[in-house]
Design an enzyme around this catalytic site. Sequence first.
Site: not given
Length: 123
Positions: A33, A35, A58, A102
Amino acid sequence: MYTDIVIDHFQNPRNVGEITDPDGVGEAGNPVCGDMIKITIKVEDGRLADVKFKTFGCGAAVASGSIGTEMVKGRSVEEAMALTNSRVAEELGGLPPEKLHCSNLAADGIHGAIQDYFSRQGK
Ligand code: FES
């Protein structure tokens, strides 16, 4: 969708911030992603006396940073190096399959900070 543990660590994240004058700094990016996480550590007598994280990620990344830093705080650098992405996800009570990536940021960032600590020590 999220466990109560994830929601708790997202709403009340532990160890947020940045240590001034750290002994090691690790940054990790998530290829899925884009991030990022930044981990700073303070090492005393071979143990992580303090660990902090900041993330542009996130909610699952925030929860992973929070619980991942809790899991290694006070542990030896060797124990902290043994932290795995899957242990972070397990400790959160699991993550939805599409959010599993994540949880990688926390362990990757912690490993990077310890590697930086080792290189500053000339190891
Ligand atoms: Fe990027 Fe969760 S979507 S870390």
